[in-house]
Design a protein around this motif. Structure first.
Motif, PDB file in Angstrom:
ATOM      1  N   VAL A  77       0.682  -1.262   0.445  1.00  0.00           N
ATOM      2  CA  VAL A  77       0.078   0.397  -0.147  1.00  0.00           C
ATOM      3  C   VAL A  77       0.993   1.245   0.230  1.00  0.00           C
ATOM      4  N   HIS A  78       2.073   1.367   0.728  1.00  0.00           N
ATOM      5  CA  HIS A  78       2.959   2.057   0.886  1.00  0.00           C
ATOM      6  C   HIS A  78       3.807   2.441  -0.571  1.00  0.00           C
ATOM      7  N   LEU A  79       3.896   1.565  -1.409  1.00  0.00           N
ATOM      8  CA  LEU A  79       4.981   2.265  -2.749  1.00  0.00           C
ATOM      9  C   LEU A  79       3.479   2.374  -2.999  1.00  0.00           C
ATOM     10  N   VAL A  80       3.012   1.447  -3.800  1.00  0.00           N
ATOM     11  CA  VAL A  80       2.061   2.099  -5.216  1.00  0.00           C
ATOM     12  C   VAL A  80       1.552   3.518  -4.585  1.00  0.00           C
ATOM     13  N   ILE A  81       1.439   4.212  -3.087  1.00  0.00           N
ATOM     14  CA  ILE A  81       0.651   5.398  -2.577  1.00  0.00           C
ATOM     15  C   ILE A  81       1.966   6.053  -2.812  1.00  0.00           C
ATOM     16  N   THR A  82       2.796   6.205  -2.803  1.00  0.00           N
ATOM     17  CA  THR A  82       4.357   6.629  -3.067  1.00  0.00           C
ATOM     18  C   THR A  82       4.309   6.545  -4.559  1.00  0.00           C
ATOM     19  N   GLU A  83       4.667   5.495  -5.295  1.00  0.00           N
ATOM     20  CA  GLU A  83       5.046   5.403  -6.768  1.00  0.00           C
ATOM     21  C   GLU A  83       4.217   4.405  -7.363  1.00  0.00           C
ATOM     22  N   PRO A  84       2.470   5.028  -7.989  1.00  0.00           N
ATOM     23  CA  PRO A  84       1.445   4.162  -8.546  1.00  0.00           C
ATOM     24  C   PRO A  84       1.882   3.865  -9.482  1.00  0.00           C
ATOM     25  N   ALA A  85       3.387   3.944 -10.754  1.00  0.00           N
ATOM     26  CA  ALA A  85       3.984   3.116 -11.803  1.00  0.00           C
ATOM     27  C   ALA A  85       4.149   2.450 -11.587  1.00  0.00           C
ATOM     28  N   LEU A  86       4.632   1.803 -10.029  1.00  0.00           N
ATOM     29  CA  LEU A  86       5.299   0.308  -9.454  1.00  0.00           C
ATOM     30  C   LEU A  86       4.318  -0.615  -9.977  1.00  0.00           C
ATOM     31  N   LEU A  87       2.957  -0.143 -10.030  1.00  0.00           N
ATOM     32  CA  LEU A  87       1.748  -1.581 -10.657  1.00  0.00           C
ATOM     33  C   LEU A  87       1.944  -1.824 -11.666  1.00  0.00           C
ATOM     34  N   TRP A  88       2.958  -1.353 -12.968  1.00  0.00           N
ATOM     35  CA  TRP A  88       2.243  -1.293 -13.834  1.00  0.00           C
ATOM     36  C   TRP A  88       4.040  -2.788 -14.197  1.00  0.00           C
ATOM     37  N   PHE A  89       4.799  -2.339 -13.128  1.00  0.00           N
ATOM     38  CA  PHE A  89       6.136  -3.687 -13.940  1.00  0.00           C
ATOM     39  C   PHE A  89       5.801  -4.757 -12.890  1.00  0.00           C
ATOM     40  N   VAL A  90       4.494  -4.813 -11.778  1.00  0.00           N
ATOM     41  CA  VAL A  90       3.893  -6.292 -11.370  1.00  0.00           C
ATOM     42  C   VAL A  90       3.252  -7.179 -12.728  1.00  0.00           C
ATOM     43  N   LEU A  91       2.722  -6.201 -13.666  1.00  0.00           N
ATOM     44  CA  LEU A  91       2.177  -7.186 -15.405  1.00  0.00           C
ATOM     45  C   LEU A  91       3.096  -8.626 -15.662  1.00  0.00           C
ATOM     46  N   PRO A  92       4.202  -8.134 -15.845  1.00  0.00           N
ATOM     47  CA  PRO A  92       4.994  -9.334 -16.638  1.00  0.00           C
ATOM     48  C   PRO A  92       5.639 -10.783 -15.624  1.00  0.00           C
ATOM     49  N   LEU A  93       5.537  -9.916 -14.086  1.00  0.00           N
ATOM     50  CA  LEU A  93       4.985 -11.467 -13.185  1.00  0.00           C
ATOM     51  C   LEU A  93       4.408 -12.150 -13.602  1.00  0.00           C
ATOM     52  N   VAL A  94       2.947 -12.186 -13.461  1.00  0.00           N
ATOM     53  CA  VAL A  94       2.274 -12.506 -13.340  1.00  0.00           C
ATOM     54  C   VAL A  94       1.902 -13.897 -14.326  1.00  0.00           C
ATOM     55  N   PRO A  95       2.108 -13.422 -15.754  1.00  0.00           N
ATOM     56  CA  PRO A  95       2.427 -15.073 -16.403  1.00  0.00           C
ATOM     57  C   PRO A  95       3.714 -15.724 -15.806  1.00  0.00           C
ATOM     58  N   LEU A  96       5.234 -15.464 -15.515  1.00  0.00           N
ATOM     59  CA  LEU A  96       5.934 -15.951 -14.990  1.00  0.00           C
ATOM     60  C   LEU A  96       5.390 -16.936 -13.868  1.00  0.00           C
ATOM     61  N   PHE A  97       4.656 -16.111 -12.746  1.00  0.00           N
ATOM     62  CA  PHE A  97       4.414 -16.915 -11.455  1.00  0.00           C
ATOM     63  C   PHE A  97       3.316 -18.133 -12.061  1.00  0.00           C
ATOM     64  N   ALA A  98       2.419 -17.525 -13.085  1.00  0.00           N
ATOM     65  CA  ALA A  98       1.258 -19.151 -13.236  1.00  0.00           C
ATOM     66  C   ALA A  98       2.227 -20.133 -13.880  1.00  0.00           C
ATOM     67  N   VAL A  99       3.840 -19.993 -14.668  1.00  0.00           N
ATOM     68  CA  VAL A  99       4.138 -20.811 -15.024  1.00  0.00           C
ATOM     69  C   VAL A  99       4.778 -21.687 -13.615  1.00  0.00           C
ATOM     70  N   ASN A 100       5.437 -20.506 -13.053  1.00  0.00           N
ATOM     71  CA  ASN A 100       5.958 -21.619 -11.446  1.00  0.00           C
ATOM     72  C   ASN A 100       4.705 -22.605 -10.414  1.00  0.00           C
ATOM     73  N   LEU A 101       3.455 -22.024 -11.026  1.00  0.00           N
ATOM     74  CA  LEU A 101       2.314 -22.275 -10.450  1.00  0.00           C
ATOM     75  C   LEU A 101       1.624 -23.910 -11.287  1.00  0.00           C
ATOM     76  N   TYR A 102       1.550 -23.801 -11.755  1.00  0.00           N
ATOM     77  CA  TYR A 102       1.681 -25.029 -13.222  1.00  0.00           C
ATOM     78  C   TYR A 102       2.673 -25.993 -12.607  1.00  0.00           C
ATOM     79  N   TYR A 103       3.891 -26.027 -12.432  1.00  0.00           N
ATOM     80  CA  TYR A 103       4.882 -26.936 -11.904  1.00  0.00           C
ATOM     81  C   TYR A 103       5.174 -27.275 -11.174  1.00  0.00           C
ATOM     82  N   ALA A 104       4.508 -26.528  -9.816  1.00  0.00           N
ATOM     83  CA  ALA A 104       4.412 -26.598  -8.680  1.00  0.00           C
ATOM     84  C   ALA A 104       3.411 -27.821  -8.106  1.00  0.00           C
ATOM     85  N   LYS A 105       2.464 -27.488  -9.275  1.00  0.00           N
ATOM     86  CA  LYS A 105       0.700 -28.877  -8.665  1.00  0.00           C
ATOM     87  C   LYS A 105       1.017 -29.540  -9.395  1.00  0.00           C
TER      88      LYS A 105
END
Length: 237
Positions: A77-105
């Motif tokens: 919450v603090h980081l998003v309020i301070t630098e809202p643009a940081l949210l854009w850097f989260v987007l490429p992490l989502v599909p990569l973490f989905a791959v990790n979830l798949y292999y964990a499953k």
């Protein structure tokens, strides 16, 4: 809680080295402190989460998930309020973490594709660190991202030649060839870093042919990560 903290030395190197690359490519700012704490807590939160997905026994990991989640939420919450643009850097992490979830499953977390997905996710932290550090050269950030990815993919291959693929001579030659190609590409991409790249090539060629243990490999890898970081500070900039 201690057993829910991952102790893989390579993972901790991947957590720290790209972050330091991002700081080196820009300049240190006070916001880097909460950003690193956030990055650390995301890593600690993801570990029991992936274990829960792997085993299907989320009740076993309920406590660390709650603790790390509660610690993580106010920092996000603090980081998003301070630098809202940081949210854009989260987007490429989502599909990569989905791959990790798949292999964990699938209970196949040692798959090379899973390793590469995790490496890309770890190395992407360079960009938000560079952004909040008010860096000027995105090309420099991109080059350091590429360097980190090449290094950690090589490390994943090299470590497998010592542990799971110790007796696989074809995998060993593949690892050496990869490091040779990285060193050759380094002549054009990172000419000032050719010496540490050659050292990493020698590491991949020599150490798997010795009786080195997995534990010692992890500890030594911290030294190689430090070597690369110091080389970037001294030779690259």
């Amino acid at each position: 809680m201690k057993k829910y903290i991952p102790n893989q030395h390579g993972a901790w190197a991947m957590l720290v080295l790209p972050f330091l690359f991002g700081v080196a490519a820009s300049s240190w700012q006070p916001i880097h402190i909460p950003l690193f704490i956030c990055w650390l807590l995301i890593y600690l939160f993801s570990f029991p989460l992936l274990q829960g997905v792997k085993t299907g026994k989320f009740e076993r990991y309920e406590k660390p998930l709650k603790v790390y989640g509660i610690l993580l939420l106010p920092i996000i919450v603090h980081l998003v309020i301070t630098e809202p643009a940081l949210l854009w850097f989260v987007l490429p992490l989502v599909p990569l973490f989905a791959v990790n979830l798949y292999y964990a499953k699938a209970k196949n977390e040692r798959a090379l594709l899973n390793d590469i997905s995790a490496i890309l996710a770890f190395c992407l932290i360079i960009y938000p660190v560079f952004y909040v550090g008010q860096g000027e050269s995105w090309r420099t950030a991109a080059e350091l991202f590429l360097l980190a990815v090449l290094y950690f993919v090589g490390t994943a291959l090299y470590v497998k030649t010592i542990i799971r693929e110790r007796k696989n001579i074809h995998f060993y030659y593949g690892s050496v060839l990869y490091h040779l190609l990285v060193a050759a590409a380094g002549l054009f991409l990172f000419p000032s870093l050719i010496v540490p790249l050659l050292i990493l090539l020698l590491r991949a060629a020599i150490l798997p042919r010795t009786a080195i243990t997995a534990k010692r490999t992890g500890l030594i890898e911290i030294g190689f990560s430090l070597m690369l970081y110091v080389s970037v500070l001294v030779l690259y900039f």
